[in-house]
Design an enzyme around this catalytic site. Structure first.
Site, mmCIF file in Angstrom:
data_model
loop_
_atom_site.group_PDB
_atom_site.id
_atom_site.type_symbol
_atom_site.label_atom_id
_atom_site.label_comp_id
_atom_site.label_asym_id
_atom_site.label_seq_id
_atom_site.Cartn_x
_atom_site.Cartn_y
_atom_site.Cartn_z
ATOM 1 N N CYS A 23 16.009 -40.893 45.675
ATOM 2 C CA CYS A 23 15.328 -39.651 45.275
ATOM 3 C C CYS A 23 14.980 -39.762 43.797
ATOM 4 O O CYS A 23 15.830 -40.165 42.996
ATOM 5 C CB CYS A 23 16.260 -38.461 45.513
ATOM 6 S SG CYS A 23 15.555 -36.874 45.011
ATOM 7 N N HIS A 76 12.879 -35.657 53.860
ATOM 8 C CA HIS A 76 13.418 -35.575 52.496
ATOM 9 C C HIS A 76 12.624 -34.557 51.662
ATOM 10 O O HIS A 76 13.207 -33.718 50.971
ATOM 11 C CB HIS A 76 13.359 -36.971 51.859
ATOM 12 C CG HIS A 76 13.901 -37.056 50.477
ATOM 13 N ND1 HIS A 76 15.088 -37.698 50.184
ATOM 14 C CD2 HIS A 76 13.433 -36.583 49.290
ATOM 15 C CE1 HIS A 76 15.316 -37.602 48.877
ATOM 16 N NE2 HIS A 76 14.325 -36.936 48.313
ATOM 17 N N GLU A 77 11.287 -34.641 51.758
ATOM 18 C CA GLU A 77 10.446 -33.764 50.924
ATOM 19 C C GLU A 77 10.489 -32.315 51.416
ATOM 20 O O GLU A 77 10.525 -31.382 50.601
ATOM 21 C CB GLU A 77 8.999 -34.277 50.876
ATOM 22 C CG GLU A 77 8.836 -35.708 50.366
ATOM 23 C CD GLU A 77 9.572 -36.013 49.077
ATOM 24 O OE1 GLU A 77 9.759 -35.102 48.254
ATOM 25 O OE2 GLU A 77 9.980 -37.167 48.906
ATOM 26 N N HIS A 105 13.490 -30.719 50.132
ATOM 27 C CA HIS A 105 13.340 -30.279 48.732
ATOM 28 C C HIS A 105 12.764 -28.862 48.670
ATOM 29 O O HIS A 105 13.144 -28.072 47.816
ATOM 30 C CB HIS A 105 12.396 -31.210 47.965
ATOM 31 C CG HIS A 105 13.075 -32.378 47.300
ATOM 32 N ND1 HIS A 105 14.093 -32.225 46.390
ATOM 33 C CD2 HIS A 105 12.869 -33.718 47.397
ATOM 34 C CE1 HIS A 105 14.485 -33.426 45.951
ATOM 35 N NE2 HIS A 105 13.756 -34.352 46.559
HETATM 36 ZN ZN LIG Z 1 13.890 -36.378 46.410
#
Ligand SMILES: [Zn+2]
Length: 182
Positions: A89, A131-132, A135
């Site tokens: 990340c 993952h995004e 976020h």
């Molecule tokens: Zn990240």
């Protein structure tokens, strides 16, 4: 080019859920450009708006030579999991850890021009979408690790040279301001 500084773990913006995009305007197009430029410069495989301090549901990706972005993403995930894949990340520079993710992901959302888009990803692309999108919900990859792996990751994070750099620093100037307002 409009490269922005990337927020590091410890910055509260990374654990705050982002708001849906309502206005598909010039500001949004500038945000997509800033995210793209910052991601390519890093370089990274994906970048979410909160990572440059913007609390909107937007991310960019660059995986297998495919460059793109998604606004207001919504994910459908396969039941099949990849438990061992390494993930990093940009908000945790230099570190990567095995992180469980679904093998396939379908991201439904919009382009910056407000057109609906459906993207299907497998392996690294699927990992990136998850993952995004995490976020945008204020969720970080350490939150997806099993407790044992998370403990190892937290130790490495505490020992990282950038650890704690995102804590706010208040500096007092030793110079008088000559009566001017600051
Ligand atoms: Zn990240």
């Amino acid at each position: 080019m409009a490269i922005q500084s990337i927020r590091l773990f410890g910055d509260p913006v990374l654990t705050t859920p982002a708001a849906p995009v309502v206005d598909f305007d010039k500001e949004l197009r500038k945000l997509v450009k800033d995210l793209t430029d910052t991601m390519m410069d890093a370089p990274g495989a994906g970048l979410a708006a909160p990572q440059i301090g913007v609390g909107l549901r937007v991310f960019t990706y660059y995986v297998d030579d495919q460059l793109g972005h998604v606004i207001n993403p919504d994910l459908d995930l396969s039941a099949e999991m990849d438990e061992e894949g390494e993930e990093g990340c940009l908000s945790f520079p230099g570190l990567s850890f095995p992180t469980p993710r679904a093998v396939r992901a379908v991201a439904k959302g919009f382009t910056m021009h407000g057109e609906p888009v459906v993207l299907e990803g497998t392996d690294l692309m699927a990992r990136c979408f998850q993952h995004e999108t995490d976020h945008l919900d204020g969720i970080l990859f350490i939150d997806r690790m099993d407790p044992k792996q998370r403990k190892l990751a937290m130790k490495a994070i505490r020992e990282a040279e950038w650890s704690g750099l995102s804590a706010p620093t208040i500096r007092f100037s030793p110079h008088a301001t000559g009566g001017k307002a600051l």
